[in-house]
Design an enzyme around this catalytic site. Sequence first.
Site, PDB file in Angstrom:
ATOM      1  N   THR A 352      13.965  34.746   8.871  1.00 15.88           N
ATOM      2  CA  THR A 352      14.367  33.856   7.773  1.00 15.88           C
ATOM      3  C   THR A 352      15.442  34.486   6.885  1.00 15.88           C
ATOM      4  O   THR A 352      15.756  35.659   6.998  1.00 15.88           O
ATOM      5  CB  THR A 352      13.143  33.469   6.920  1.00 15.88           C
ATOM      6  OG1 THR A 352      12.411  34.661   6.593  1.00 15.88           O
ATOM      7  CG2 THR A 352      12.231  32.509   7.650  1.00 15.88           C
ATOM      8  N   ASP A 353      15.978  33.661   5.972  1.00 19.73           N
ATOM      9  CA  ASP A 353      17.065  34.092   5.071  1.00 19.73           C
ATOM     10  C   ASP A 353      16.524  34.480   3.696  1.00 19.73           C
ATOM     11  O   ASP A 353      17.212  34.310   2.691  1.00 19.73           O
ATOM     12  CB  ASP A 353      18.082  32.965   4.908  1.00 19.73           C
ATOM     13  CG  ASP A 353      18.575  32.441   6.237  1.00 19.73           C
ATOM     14  OD1 ASP A 353      18.965  33.274   7.064  1.00 19.73           O
ATOM     15  OD2 ASP A 353      18.553  31.227   6.451  1.00 19.73           O
ATOM     16  N   SER A 378      16.527  35.706  -1.970  1.00 21.75           N
ATOM     17  CA  SER A 378      17.226  34.673  -1.203  1.00 21.75           C
ATOM     18  C   SER A 378      18.554  35.264  -0.757  1.00 21.75           C
ATOM     19  O   SER A 378      19.323  35.734  -1.583  1.00 21.75           O
ATOM     20  CB  SER A 378      17.463  33.426  -2.064  1.00 21.75           C
ATOM     21  OG  SER A 378      18.319  32.544  -1.391  1.00 21.75           O
ATOM     22  N   ARG A 379      18.809  35.248   0.544  1.00 25.16           N
ATOM     23  CA  ARG A 379      19.999  35.941   1.050  1.00 25.16           C
ATOM     24  C   ARG A 379      21.247  35.074   1.048  1.00 25.16           C
ATOM     25  O   ARG A 379      22.332  35.596   1.213  1.00 25.16           O
ATOM     26  CB  ARG A 379      19.729  36.481   2.454  1.00 25.16           C
ATOM     27  CG  ARG A 379      18.590  37.490   2.448  1.00 25.16           C
ATOM     28  CD  ARG A 379      18.448  38.262   3.747  1.00 25.16           C
ATOM     29  NE  ARG A 379      17.240  39.060   3.666  1.00 25.16           N
ATOM     30  CZ  ARG A 379      16.108  38.782   4.288  1.00 25.16           C
ATOM     31  NH1 ARG A 379      16.035  37.725   5.043  1.00 25.16           N
ATOM     32  NH2 ARG A 379      15.050  39.547   4.154  1.00 25.16           N
ATOM     33  N   VAL A 380      21.106  33.747   0.921  1.00 22.91           N
ATOM     34  CA  VAL A 380      22.312  32.902   0.915  1.00 22.91           C
ATOM     35  C   VAL A 380      22.352  31.896  -0.227  1.00 22.91           C
ATOM     36  O   VAL A 380      23.405  31.387  -0.566  1.00 22.91           O
ATOM     37  CB  VAL A 380      22.474  32.122   2.253  1.00 22.91           C
ATOM     38  CG1 VAL A 380      22.722  33.037   3.405  1.00 22.91           C
ATOM     39  CG2 VAL A 380      21.284  31.229   2.505  1.00 22.91           C
TER      40      VAL A 380
END
Length: 520
Positions: A352-353, A378-380
Site C-alpha cells: 500500500t501507499d 501517507s506516501r502520495v
Amino acid sequence: MKIKTDEIASVIRQEIEQYTQELEVSEVGRVVEVGDGIARVYGLSKAMAGELLEFQTAEGAVMGQVFNLELDTVGAVIYGDYLAVKEGDMVKSTGRLLEVPVGEGLLGRVVDPLGRPLDDAGPINAAEYRKVDIIAPGIAERQPVHEPMQTGIKAVDAMIPIGRGQRELIIGDRKTGKTAVALDTIINQKQYWGTKDAVVCIYVAVGQKESTVAGVVETLRKYGALEYTIVVNAASSDPAPMQYVAPYSGTAMAEYFMWNGMKGKTPKHALCIYDDLSKQAVAYRQLSLLLRRPPGREAYPGDVFYLHSRLLERATKLSDENGAGSITSLPIIETQEGDVSAYIPTNVISITDGQIYLEPELFHSGIRPAINVGISVSRVGGNAQVKGMKKISGSLRLDLASARELEAFAQLGTELDPATQRQLDRGRRMVELLKQGQYTPFVVTDQIISIYAGTKGYLDDVPVPQVRAFETGLLDHFKTVAKATRDELDLKKALDGELEKKLEAGIKEFKANFVASMKK
C-alpha cells in the site's frame, strides 16, 4: 404421374443448406473426492487454470473453479453450497473464467461474491459481466494521484491525506474503530453524489458476522449512503472459497464504474473497502492446505503476498486518454496485540501507499478516531490535498508528535519551562480539536477553519474541556455571521493573504463573544 426429379433434388439441396445445427461438445469429468469447499475431479484433461466448472448435483448446478492441475485429477474450489456436491457427480468444463454481474443495477444492493442478491429486493439487472481476476492496468495507462479523496475525518484529511487512486491501509487491533473510519469515508461521499466528482463505494465484508454486516447496511441506509454503495458480503459462515474471492468480485464491480462511468452522470471514481484482508488470507490458507499446496511461513502458502498484491494493484488513477477514472482502495488489516510486524500486516504495508494505524491505548483513553500520528503515513496524498489544507496542516503532525513526547516528561512531574509548557498545552488542545464523533464527517472548508484556529493559537487560552464547544460555535459563526468568508474559502479552497485576514477577523470576532459568554 411423372416425378420431377430436378425439383426434388433442388428442394433437398435447399434443406441441406439451411441445416446449420451446431454440435455442442463439452468435456465432462466426475467428482472423486469432496469436502470443506474443495473437490477433486477426474476426467477434465483439457481444463485450464482458473476455469469455471459446473457441478451437476441433485439439487441443481453449483459453480466451481479450477485451482490445481495435477497429474490425473483437477483440484477445484466450490462456490456456493458444497454440501450438495457428492462423490460421483458429473462436472462440466465451461471454457470461461469466473465473471460477476456489474453495473448500476447493483447500487444500493447487498450481494454475495458471485453477484447474487442477499437482500430480498428482487433480481439484479446487470449491465454486463466482468472477469473477477484480471491483470491490473500498466504504468503507461496510469497517471500520478492528484485529486483528494476526502474522508471527512479531520485527523486523516489534515495529516494522512488520501488521493483518488491511492491504496491506504487501515490497521489496528480489533475494536479500535477501523470499520468506523471506512464508513465515515463512505458517508462523506454523499456531498459529491450527483456531481461530476461523485464516487461509487463498494464495501466488501470478508468473514464478518451477519449481524455486523446488517448493522453496516443499516448505518449506510440511515445516513443516505446506500444509494451509491454496493455491499459484497462473504460472511464468516460462508465457505472459504467465497471469502477468498469476495475482494476480487468487489474490485471487478468497481472497475466497471472506473472505465464506464454512469448514464447521465460522469462519475468515474470508485472507493473499495476490504473489511478485512487478514480474514481473506486465512480463507486462502485454508483452501491451499486442503488442496495440498506446500505451506510456508505460519502455514500460509508461498503466494499469499501475490494474493493481496494483484488485488491492490488494481487500484489506480487512469490517464486522461483512458478517461481519468480511479479506484481508491482502503484495505483493513486486524493486528494481534498491536503487532504490526507480523507476516500479513507487513505484506500489506509493503503493497500500500501508506497506513492509518489505530491504537487501542488512544481508543480507550477517549481519543477517537484513535490515530497514532507517529506510525501513520501517507506516501502520495499530500499531492492531492487542497491548497488551503496543505498550507495550514504542515506543522500539525510535528506539533502533535512533539507534544506527545513532552506528555511523557510531564507525567514524571518534571518542571517544564514556559515555552515547553505552551507547546504541551497547544498539543493537548489540538488532540481535543481532532476528536470527532462517529458518522459526523466534516466538509473540507470546515476542517480548514477549525484547524487554522488551532494552529494559529486561538485556542491556547480556551480551557481543554471547552475546545469542542468552541469549534462548534466557530463553525456556526462562519455559516451565519461570517458566511461570505466561508463561501469564498469554499470556492477557492486556498488561503491567500486577503482571505487569511478575513478568516482571522471572523475567528477573533467569534472568540470575543465566546470568552464574554464564558465569563457570565
